[in-house]
Design a protein around this motif. Structure first.
Motif, PDB file in Angstrom:
ATOM      1  N   ASP A  42     -74.898   9.338 -13.294  1.00  0.00           N
ATOM      2  CA  ASP A  42     -75.049   9.178 -11.990  1.00  0.00           C
ATOM      3  C   ASP A  42     -74.226   9.429 -11.082  1.00  0.00           C
ATOM      4  O   ASP A  42     -73.957   9.515  -9.629  1.00  0.00           O
ATOM      5  N   ALA A  43     -72.832   8.819 -11.487  1.00  0.00           N
ATOM      6  CA  ALA A  43     -71.597   8.534 -10.462  1.00  0.00           C
ATOM      7  C   ALA A  43     -70.824   9.906 -10.339  1.00  0.00           C
ATOM      8  O   ALA A  43     -70.267  10.017  -9.284  1.00  0.00           O
ATOM      9  N   ALA A  44     -70.889  10.470 -11.389  1.00  0.00           N
ATOM     10  CA  ALA A  44     -70.002  11.815 -11.297  1.00  0.00           C
ATOM     11  C   ALA A  44     -68.543  11.474 -10.726  1.00  0.00           C
ATOM     12  O   ALA A  44     -67.951  10.477 -11.209  1.00  0.00           O
ATOM     13  N   SER A  45     -68.189  12.319  -9.643  1.00  0.00           N
ATOM     14  CA  SER A  45     -67.029  11.999  -9.209  1.00  0.00           C
ATOM     15  C   SER A  45     -66.863  11.061  -7.801  1.00  0.00           C
ATOM     16  O   SER A  45     -66.028  11.094  -6.955  1.00  0.00           O
ATOM     17  N   LYS A  83     -69.913   5.164  -6.247  1.00  0.00           N
ATOM     18  CA  LYS A  83     -70.825   5.013  -7.248  1.00  0.00           C
ATOM     19  C   LYS A  83     -70.014   4.567  -8.515  1.00  0.00           C
ATOM     20  O   LYS A  83     -70.306   3.716  -9.212  1.00  0.00           O
ATOM     21  N   ARG A  84     -68.853   4.963  -9.036  1.00  0.00           N
ATOM     22  CA  ARG A  84     -67.922   4.880  -9.920  1.00  0.00           C
ATOM     23  C   ARG A  84     -67.490   3.293  -9.906  1.00  0.00           C
ATOM     24  O   ARG A  84     -67.450   2.520 -10.727  1.00  0.00           O
ATOM     25  N   ASN A  85     -67.320   2.738  -8.574  1.00  0.00           N
ATOM     26  CA  ASN A  85     -66.998   1.245  -8.440  1.00  0.00           C
ATOM     27  C   ASN A  85     -68.133   0.652  -8.566  1.00  0.00           C
ATOM     28  O   ASN A  85     -68.168  -0.614  -9.329  1.00  0.00           O
ATOM     29  N   SER A  86     -69.535   0.891  -8.362  1.00  0.00           N
ATOM     30  CA  SER A  86     -70.831   0.324  -8.674  1.00  0.00           C
ATOM     31  C   SER A  86     -70.794   0.203 -10.267  1.00  0.00           C
ATOM     32  O   SER A  86     -71.454  -0.830 -10.702  1.00  0.00           O
TER      33      SER A  86
END
Length: 666
Positions: free
Chosen positions: A378-381, A385-388
Motif C-alpha cells: 500500500d505504501a508504494a513510493s 506511508k513508508r515511514n508509517s
C-alpha cells in the motif's frame, strides 16, 4: 490444595520406571532404562530413565525431570492433576485441605457443570449415530464435508435434533434446570417462559480442556434460517470462558509437544480438515480474535507457531493482529497465507494430503518479511506511508525479548526498506526508545539514550552503568558473540548452588554466599528460570532438613526441576576465557565437581570471579566500539570519558585475572 505430607508420600512411593513404563516401552541397559523419546521423533533411543536417581533425561531434545514432570509433559496437565494421577496408580488417598463453605459450593457447582456437559456430549453422539434423523442429516453433512468415521469419533462430533429433545432427556436422567441453564445447554424462552434446547437442529462440536474435560459446545446450523446465526456457542460459565480455550488442543497437545511447532487456524472445521490431511499439531482460536490466555496455553507446549489464515483481507488482518500478541509472549512466528478465497478446510480438500503439506512447507515465511512486504504494497513510493510502515514494524520488533533476534529482524527491515547504514542506526535507536518507553516509562532523550546503551550490552547479566554517549547504538553481532560464555558461567554457579547450596561456607552457606556475591556486584540474571532458582533458595533454605539437590530436583515447577536435573550430572565446564593447560589436576577432579566442603571454599569464589571477568571483557568490547564511533565523529569529550572507562576496566580485569591465576596455580 494437596498437603505437603501427601506430596512427599507420592514422590517416595512412585517408581519412575513404572510411571513412565505406563506410557512407553523401556529396555534396561546397565543401571538405566532406555527408549525412544515420546517428545520428539527419533529412531535410536536417547531417552534415559534412572531408577536410582528418580529422574529421566532425553539426550536428543533435552527434556528432563522426575515422574511428576513426565506426566505433566506427556498429558499436558497441571502439577496437581499429575500428582492425583500418580496417586491413583499407587492407591494413595489425597485429602485436600478443608474448604470453606463458599469454596465447597463453588467446587460442587463446577463438578456439576462438568458432569452435565459430559452427559450431553454422549447424548449428542448417540443422536448422530443411533437415530435416523441424526444419520440422515448430521452424519450425512459430515461425510459430505469429507470427514471419515475415525475423525468424527476422534473429535466426538454430535447432532442435536430439530425438536426440543435434550431438555426432557436431561430431566429424565436427573439433571437440574439450574445446571442445564448455566452450561448453556438449555435456555428459557422469552415468548412463553418455557425451556428450550439451545443447540437444536445443529451439528455439534464439543470443546475440551487440555486434559480432556468437556467445557462447552459449538453448534453449526445446517438449514439457513432468517435471523439465525450460522454458529451458536456455549455462554461463559464457571467452567468455560471462550478466551481461555483453544479448539483442538486436547487432540493436538502430544503432536505439538513432539514436533515443537503448532499451526494456528480460525475455525473448528479447519482443525478437523488438517487432521484428515495428516497434520495433527493444529489448534483454532474458535473463530474469535486471539487472546492473551490462548497464547499462554500455546507457549506451554511450544516456542514456534505458524499462523495459517485465509488469504482474503479479513484473514490477513487477523494474522497481523495475532502476530504482535504472540511476539510479546516470546514465541517464534511464521505465516502461511492460502490463495484468495480459500481457507484451510477448503484448500486441504482440494489437494491431497501430500500436496497440502508441501504447500504449507513451501509457503511458510518469516513474520517480518510477511508483514513488511504486505504493508509496503500500500505504501508504494509514498514517503509518508513508508515511514508509517517503519513505525508499524518497529512496534512489532520492540516486542521481541531476544536482543540478538531483535537485531537481526531490524537488519531485515533495513534491507527490505533499502536503508543506508545511518538510517539503519537511526532505526535501531528508535526501536530502543520504544522499548524503553514501554518497559520503564522513561521519556527524556538522555534517559532513553542511557537505557539504550545498557540494554544493548546486557543479555544474561547486567552490570553497573558506564559512561555513555548520545549516538553509541550499533547493529553489530559482536556485542552478543560471547553470551554462550556468560551462560556457561551462570550454569556453573547454579550447578554448585543446586547441588551444595545448603552446605556451610564461611559464615553462611554456599547458596547464600552466591546470592550475596551477585547482589554486591549488581549482577542481575535475565533468565527468569535462573532467577526463580535464587528466589526459591532464599525462601526455603531455612526449612527443616532442607537439601538443595532434593528440593530443586523434585520442585513442583517443571522448569525448575528440569533445569536442576539437567545441571546435576553436568561436568563443571571451565570458562573459555582461560587456557585449559593452566588448570592443575589438584583443582579438577575426575568428576569435575568438588567432593567436600574444603573444595567448595575454593571453587565457589572462583566461579564468581569467572563470571565477573567475563562481564568485564564484554564491557570492554562494547567500550572499544563506542570509542571508535566517538573518534570517527570527533566527539572529544566522549573519547576522553570512554578512554578513562576503558582504563578502569583493564585494571579490574588484571585484578580478577590475578585472583583466578593464584587459585588455579595454588
Amino acid at each position: 490444595m494437596i498437603p505437603r505430607e501427601t506430596i512427599d508420600r507420592i514422590y517416595a512411593t512412585a517408581k519412575i520406571e513404572d510411571v513412565i513404563g505406563d506410557y512407553m516401552s523401556l529396555r534396561r541397559r546397565g543401571a538405566n532404562l532406555w527408549g525412544n523419546c515420546p517428545f520428539h521423533d527419533e529412531k535410536t533411543p536417547s531417552f534415559s530413565v534412572s531408577p536410582a536417581k528418580g529422574i529421566f533425561k532425553c539426550f536428543g531434545c533435552g527434556k528432563a525431570g522426575n515422574a511428576v514432570n513426565f506426566v505433566m509433559e506427556y498429558e499436558q496437565c497441571s502439577y496437581a492433576d499429575a500428582l492425583k494421577q500418580i496417586a491413583r496408580k499407587y492407591h494413595i488417598e489425597i485429602q485436600e485441605k478443608e474448604m470453606t463453605d463458599e469454596e465447597r459450593q463453588q467446587e460442587n457447582e463446577r463438578e456439576s457443570l462438568f458432569k452435565v456437559n459430559e452427559w450431553a456430549n454422549k447424548w449428542f453422539q448417540e443422536q448422530l449415530w443411533d437415530t435416523e434423523e441424526g444419520r440422515n442429516i448430521g452424519l450425512s453433512y459430515f461425510i459430505q464435508r469429507g470427514l471419515r468415521e475415525d475423525i468424527i469419533r476422534k473429535f466426538q462430533l454430535g447432532y442435536s435434533p430439530e425438536k426440543n429433545a435434550l431438555y426432557p432427556a436431561a430431566h429424565k436422567a436427573g439433571y437440574k434446570d439450574e445446571f442445564l441453564n448455566k452450561t448453556g445447554l438449555c435456555g428459557i424462552s422469552q415468548h412463553d417462559g418455557k425451556p428450550y434446547d439451545r443447540f437444536r437442529d445443529r451439528v455439534i462440536f464439543p470443546i475440551f480442556t487440555v486434559s480432556g474435560k468437556v467445557v462447552a459446545f459449538a453448534g453449526r446450523i445446517l438449514k439457513q434460517k432468517e435471523h439465525t446465526g450460522k454458529y451458536v456457542n456455549s455462554p461463559d460459565s464457571a467452567i468455560y470462558s471462550k478466551q481461555n480455550e483453544l479448539y483442538g488442543l486436547f487432540q493436538a497437545k502430544q503432536a505439538i509437544a513432539k514436533q515443537q511447532m503448532c499451526y494456528l487456524v480460525e475455525g473448528q472445521m479447519d482443525v478437523i480438515s488438517m487432521h484428515i490431511a495428516g497434520i495433527e499439531n493444529v489448534v483454532s482460536s474458535g473463530g474469535t480474535a486471539l487472546t492473551h490466555r490462548q497464547v499462554l496455553l500455546l507457549h506451554r507446549l511450544t516456542e514456534n507457531v505458524t499462523i495459517l489464515y485465509d488469504g482474503d483481507s479479513a484473514g490477513i488482518h487477523a494474522a497481523l493482529r495475532g502476530i504482535d500478541m504472540l511476539l510479546e509472549e516470546g514465541l517464534n512466528i511464521k505465516v502461511v497465507l492460502l490463495p484468495e478465497g480459500e481457507d484451510p478446510d477448503s484448500y486441504s480438500r482440494k489437494l491431497n494430503a501430500v500436496d497440502f503439506q508441501k504447500y504449507l512447507h513451501d509457503n511458510s515465511q518469516d513474520f517480518i518479511r510477511f508483514k513488511t512486504n504486505l504493508l509496503l504494497q500500500d505504501a508504494a513510493s509514498d514517503p509518508i506511508k513508508r515511514n508509517s510502515v517503519i513505525k508499524d514494524m518497529l512496534q512489532s520488533i520492540s516486542l521481541i525479548r531476544d536482543k540478538i533476534l531483535r537485531g537481526r529482524y531490524l537488519k531485515d527491515v533495513a534491507e527490505i526498506m533499502q536503508m543506508d547504514q545511518n538510517r539503519a542506526l537511526a532505526l535501531l535507536k528508535k526501536c530502543n526508545q520504544i522499548i524503553n518507553e514501554r518497559l520503564s516509562g522513561k521519556t527524556t532523550d538522555k534517559e532513553n539514550d542511557t537505557q539504550t546503551e545498557n540494554d544493548e550490552t546486557k543479555n544474561i547479566v547486567t552490570t553497573p552503568s558506564i559512561t555513555t554517549t548520545e549516538n553509541n547504538n550499533f547493529i553489530d553481532d559482536i556485542l552478543f558473540k560471547d553470551n554462550d560464555i556468560l551462560d556457561t558461567n551462570i550454569r556453573n554457579i547454579l550447578q554448585v548452588l543446586i547441588r551444595y547450596g545448603h552446605m556451610p561456607l564461611f559464615d553462611s552457606n554456599v547458596g547464600q554466599y552466591i546470592i550475596d556475591s551477585l547482589n554486591e556486584d549488581n549482577i542481575n540474571l535475565q533468565n527468569p528460570i535462573y532467577n526463580m532458582v535464587l528466589q526459591e533458595f532464599t525462601l526455603h533454605q531455612n526449612d527443616p532438613d532442607f537439601d538443595a539437590e532434593q528440593f530443586f530436583k523434585f520442585h513442583q515447577n517443571a522448569d525448575i526441576s528440569q533445569l536442576a536435573i539437567q545441571l546435576i550430572p553436568e561436568p563443571y565446564e571451565r570458562s573459555k576465557i582461560y587456557s585449559r593447560q593452566n588448570i592443575s589436576e589438584n583443582v579438577r577432579t575426575e568428576t569435575n565437581m568438588p567432593t567436600d566442603a574444603d573444595r567448595l571454599s575454593d571453587l565457589v569464589p572462583q566461579l564468581i570471579y569467572e563470571l565477573q571477568l567475563t562481564i568485564v571483557k564484554q564491557r570492554k568490547t562494547y567500550i572499544q566500539h563506542a570509542l571508535k564511533h566517538a573518534q570517527e565523529n570527533r566527539q572529544e569529550q566522549q573519547v576522553m570519558e570512554l578512554l578513562q572507562e576503558d582504563m578502569r576496566l583493564k585494571n579490574i580485569e588484571k585484578q580478577l585475572a590475578k585472583l583466578l591465576g593464584n587459585r588455579i596455580l595454588s
